[in-house]
Structure formats: structure tokens, C-alpha cells
Design a protein around this motif. Structure first.
Motif, mmCIF file in Angstrom:
data_model
loop_
_atom_site.group_PDB
_atom_site.id
_atom_site.type_symbol
_atom_site.label_atom_id
_atom_site.label_comp_id
_atom_site.label_asym_id
_atom_site.label_seq_id
_atom_site.Cartn_x
_atom_site.Cartn_y
_atom_site.Cartn_z
ATOM 1 N N MET A 192 0.879 -1.203 0.095
ATOM 2 C CA MET A 192 -0.063 0.016 0.062
ATOM 3 C C MET A 192 0.812 1.156 0.001
ATOM 4 O O MET A 192 0.057 2.330 0.330
ATOM 5 N N SER A 193 1.900 1.212 -0.322
ATOM 6 C CA SER A 193 3.104 2.297 -0.023
ATOM 7 C C SER A 193 2.605 3.384 -1.283
ATOM 8 O O SER A 193 2.865 4.720 -0.899
ATOM 9 N N GLY A 194 2.081 2.885 -2.342
ATOM 10 C CA GLY A 194 1.715 3.878 -3.605
ATOM 11 C C GLY A 194 0.570 4.468 -2.854
ATOM 12 O O GLY A 194 0.448 5.874 -3.222
ATOM 13 N N LEU A 195 -0.542 4.099 -2.391
ATOM 14 C CA LEU A 195 -1.415 4.568 -2.052
ATOM 15 C C LEU A 195 -1.383 5.531 -0.821
ATOM 16 O O LEU A 195 -1.877 6.827 -0.617
ATOM 17 N N ASN A 196 -0.357 5.258 0.004
ATOM 18 C CA ASN A 196 -0.072 6.161 1.107
ATOM 19 C C ASN A 196 0.562 7.472 0.592
ATOM 20 O O ASN A 196 0.402 8.453 1.329
ATOM 21 N N THR A 197 1.477 7.293 -0.467
ATOM 22 C CA THR A 197 1.903 8.431 -1.035
ATOM 23 C C THR A 197 0.948 9.218 -1.803
ATOM 24 O O THR A 197 1.015 10.611 -1.394
ATOM 25 N N SER A 198 -0.208 8.648 -2.165
ATOM 26 C CA SER A 198 -1.112 9.690 -2.638
ATOM 27 C C SER A 198 -1.675 10.441 -1.608
ATOM 28 O O SER A 198 -2.200 11.711 -2.032
ATOM 29 N N VAL A 199 -2.048 10.008 -0.526
ATOM 30 C CA VAL A 199 -2.554 10.851 0.680
ATOM 31 C C VAL A 199 -1.682 11.827 1.073
ATOM 32 O O VAL A 199 -1.985 13.033 1.193
ATOM 33 N N VAL A 200 -0.368 11.520 1.068
ATOM 34 C CA VAL A 200 0.694 12.485 1.465
ATOM 35 C C VAL A 200 0.641 13.710 0.387
ATOM 36 O O VAL A 200 0.558 14.795 0.949
ATOM 37 N N PHE A 201 0.708 13.550 -0.727
ATOM 38 C CA PHE A 201 0.785 14.479 -1.623
ATOM 39 C C PHE A 201 -0.716 15.198 -1.720
ATOM 40 O O PHE A 201 -0.717 16.450 -2.108
ATOM 41 N N GLY A 202 -1.831 14.638 -1.446
ATOM 42 C CA GLY A 202 -2.903 15.042 -1.245
ATOM 43 C C GLY A 202 -2.989 16.163 -0.333
ATOM 44 O O GLY A 202 -3.154 17.436 -0.362
ATOM 45 N N PHE A 203 -2.474 16.130 0.839
ATOM 46 C CA PHE A 203 -2.308 17.027 1.714
ATOM 47 C C PHE A 203 -1.169 18.192 1.624
ATOM 48 O O PHE A 203 -1.212 19.166 2.134
ATOM 49 N N LEU A 204 -0.019 17.709 0.864
ATOM 50 C CA LEU A 204 0.908 18.615 0.543
ATOM 51 C C LEU A 204 0.421 19.558 -0.625
ATOM 52 O O LEU A 204 0.473 20.881 -0.550
ATOM 53 N N ASN A 205 -0.502 19.286 -1.247
ATOM 54 C CA ASN A 205 -1.083 20.130 -2.361
ATOM 55 C C ASN A 205 -2.032 20.876 -1.678
ATOM 56 O O ASN A 205 -2.312 22.231 -1.916
ATOM 57 N N LEU A 206 -2.688 20.677 -0.426
ATOM 58 C CA LEU A 206 -3.392 21.437 0.397
ATOM 59 C C LEU A 206 -2.636 22.474 0.918
ATOM 60 O O LEU A 206 -3.084 23.777 1.061
ATOM 61 N N ILE A 207 -1.467 22.224 1.501
ATOM 62 C CA ILE A 207 -0.688 23.194 2.235
ATOM 63 C C ILE A 207 -0.197 24.298 0.888
ATOM 64 O O ILE A 207 -0.095 25.393 1.316
ATOM 65 N N LEU A 208 0.282 23.761 -0.256
ATOM 66 C CA LEU A 208 0.492 24.528 -1.174
ATOM 67 C C LEU A 208 -0.348 25.579 -1.605
ATOM 68 O O LEU A 208 -0.142 26.760 -1.767
ATOM 69 N N TRP A 209 -1.529 25.018 -2.011
ATOM 70 C CA TRP A 209 -2.898 25.997 -2.292
ATOM 71 C C TRP A 209 -3.001 26.810 -1.276
ATOM 72 O O TRP A 209 -3.553 28.083 -1.633
ATOM 73 N N ALA A 210 -3.126 26.622 -0.191
ATOM 74 C CA ALA A 210 -3.323 27.361 0.869
ATOM 75 C C ALA A 210 -2.581 28.679 1.220
ATOM 76 O O ALA A 210 -2.551 29.503 1.554
ATOM 77 N N GLY A 211 -1.002 28.097 0.988
ATOM 78 C CA GLY A 211 -0.068 29.085 1.115
ATOM 79 C C GLY A 211 -0.128 30.022 -0.148
ATOM 80 O O GLY A 211 0.289 31.417 0.258
ATOM 81 N N ASN A 212 -0.465 29.513 -1.115
ATOM 82 C CA ASN A 212 -0.460 30.670 -2.385
ATOM 83 C C ASN A 212 -1.647 31.272 -2.330
ATOM 84 O O ASN A 212 -1.482 32.394 -3.165
ATOM 85 N N LEU A 213 -2.578 31.222 -1.375
ATOM 86 C CA LEU A 213 -3.657 32.034 -1.190
ATOM 87 C C LEU A 213 -3.128 33.727 -1.001
ATOM 88 O O LEU A 213 -3.686 34.751 -1.576
#
Length: 294
Positions: A192-213
Motif C-alpha cells: 500500500m505504499s503507493g496509496l499512502n504516498t497519494s494521501v501525502v501528496f493530497g495534503f501537500l497540495n492542500l498546504i501549497l494551495w493554501a499558502g499560495n492564497l
């Protein structure tokens, strides 16, 4: 290559060096990792069922599953240990959270690529009348919220997928494993490492988009009036000007015709030779005549 060199020489890519453009590049890259690690996933696990009658056993039961994780459609054949096989299905349908997450990632990728193109090739027009920054800010707010919802939903969905594909849980679905005379065990867990990575990238995208506001909001110009420095105070007039126009600059009653204090000794005081000569120190004849009279 000539076109790229001209663009670089003309400063078209300078916007990528500032936070507004640089973070947008990261959003574009992280969105690719988010939907690719989730959308391209396929996993498998293995189990074995050893019946009392060894000829009826199956030691290599393989179960394959993949995105979008409609597990209720995934089936496998397990021995009944009674001279036959049963077709069993996994439990659960987690396609909604997985597809929602991938859809948001794909649209975020497309929008980031479009925004980067505008930043590089039409940045001046983007800032014209503040319409571009306002639209960009609104879309960024929407994607920030969507990343939060989709990432949280997919994190919960992934937890359910792990439970539904746990070989120990799946063995409970096999009727033959309910009998102690039969031996059931897991052989290989799904990776399940690939799926775990997808969740990590999901929250990293959240941080990036929130910071770019913040950086997009600054481009709208709404915050500009609140960030202006207070107007500089007017310089005080020089001392000589104040003295020339103020109280010290009033005409001096003691000054002469040329503006300074120039006492005229020619007509007063010590220069009145006539007065001193007659009524002052030169009246020395009186004591002399008085002595003669004596």
C-alpha cells in the motif's frame, strides 16, 4: 530552442522565480504525483487454504484489485474442502472517494498548467484591471477547499480499503476456514505504499494551495491601501528662514539704517566733545580760580 532562448532572454520566465510562479510550478508537479499514485494503483494479496483432505487444498489463492476500488466486484475462488470451490467477493465500494480525489488532482493539474502559461506569456494582461488576479484568487480558494475535502475523504477511504483487503479479514469470508480441521493463513499482504504516498501528496497540495492564497491575494491589489507607508512629514523650515520671518526676524529697534546695531558716537555720549569740553572734565578753571581767591 530559439524560441525558448528568446523567451529566457526577454525575461518571460522571471515570474517563475517569485513565490507566485514558483509555488504554481510545485502545485503542477504535486498534482501529477497525487493522481498518478492513486489512479494507476493495482495491488494483490495471496492466501492459502489447506484442507484436511490435502487434494482439495489451494495454497495459492490470489486476489487482485485496483483503482477505483470497487471491491464488491472483485472475486476469487476458494476451496470448500468438500469437493468443490466457492466464488467469493470482497466487501465494499470505495470508488467515490478515490475518483473524487483523482478528479480534483487532474483539474488542479490542468488549472496550474493554464495559470503558468498565463504567468509566462501574458502576465501584464493578467494584471490588467485586476480581473486576472481576482479570478485566480477565487479559483485558488475553491481548489484549496476541494483539496481539503478530497484528501480527507480519500484518507478515510484508503483506511477502509486496507481493512477490506487485509488477508486475515478476507479469510473470514471463506466457509472452509470456520472449521478447525482446515488451516487457513495469509501468504502475502498487498503493498500500500503507493496509496499512502497519494494521501501525502493530497495534503501537500492542500498546504501549497493554501499558502499560495496570500501571494495571489497580494496581486489583486485589495491589500495595497493597507500596506502603504504613512506620508512623509514636511521638513521644518531652516533656522535662518524662521529667524528671517518669525519673531527673531522683526526689525530691531536698536538697528540702524543698515539692519545692525551701530551706535552713533558722533552725536552722542563720548563723542560730544563740545559738551564735555564746556561742562564736563574740562571745567578745571574753577578750582584754580578758587585757589587764587584764597
Amino acid at each position: 530552442m530559439d524560441i525558448v532562448n528568446q523567451l529566457v532572454a526577454g525575461g518571460q520566465f522571471r515570474v517563475l522565480k517569485v513565490p507566485l510562479g514558483f509555488i504554481k510550478v510545485l502545485e503542477w508537479i504535486f498534482a501529477i504525483f497525487a493522481f498518478s499514485t492513486c489512479g494507476s494503483y493495482s495491488g494483490t494479496f495471496r492466501m492459502s487454504v489447506e484442507c484436511k483432505n490435502r487434494t482439495e487444498s489451494n495454497l495459492k489463492i490470489g486476489v487482485d484489485f485496483e483503482y477505483p476500488f470497487r471491491l464488491h466486484q472483485v472475486y476469487f475462488d476458494a476451496p470448500t474442502c468438500k469437493g468443490g470451490n466457492d466464488r467469493l467477493f470482497l466487501v465494499g465500494d470505495y470508488s467515490s472517494s478515490a475518483e473524487f480525489f483523482v478528479t480534483i488532482a487532474v483539474f488542479a493539474f490542468l488549472y496550474s498548467m493554464a495559470a503558468l502559461s498565463v504567468y509566462v506569456f501574458a502576465f501584464e494582461k493578467y494584471r490588467e484591471n485586476n480581473k486576472g488576479p481576482l479570478i485566480d484568487f477565487g479559483v485558488t480558494c475553491v481548489f484549496t477547499f476541494m483539496w481539503l475535502v478530497s484528501s480527507a475523504a480519500w484518507a478515510k477511504g484508503l483506511s477502509d480499503v486496507k481493512t477490506a483487503t487485509d488477508p486475515e479479514k478476507v479469510l473470514e469470508l471463506i466457509p472452509a476456514c470456520e472449521h478447525e480441521v482446515n488451516r487457513c493463513r495469509e501468504v502475502h499482504d498487498p503493498v500500500m505504499s503507493g496509496l499512502n504516498t497519494s494521501v501525502v501528496f493530497g495534503f501537500l497540495n492542500l498546504i501549497l494551495w493554501a499558502g499560495n492564497l496570500w501571494f495571489v491575494f497580494k496581486e489583486t491589489g485589495i491589500v495595497a491601501p493597507f500596506m502603504r507607508q504613512p506620508p512623509a512629514q514636511e521638513k521644518q523650515p531652516a533656522a535662518q528662514d524662521a529667524y528671517g520671518q518669525g519673531g527673531y526676524g522683526q526689525p530691531d529697534p536698536y538697528a540702524g539704517s543698515q539692519g545692525g546695531y551701530q551706535p552713533d558716537y558722533s552725536q552722542q555720549g563720548y563723542n560730544q566733545a563740545g559738551d564735555y569740553g564746556q561742562g564736563g572734565y574740562e571745567q578745571q578753571g574753577a578750582p584754580t580760580s578758587f585757589s587764587n581767591q584764597m
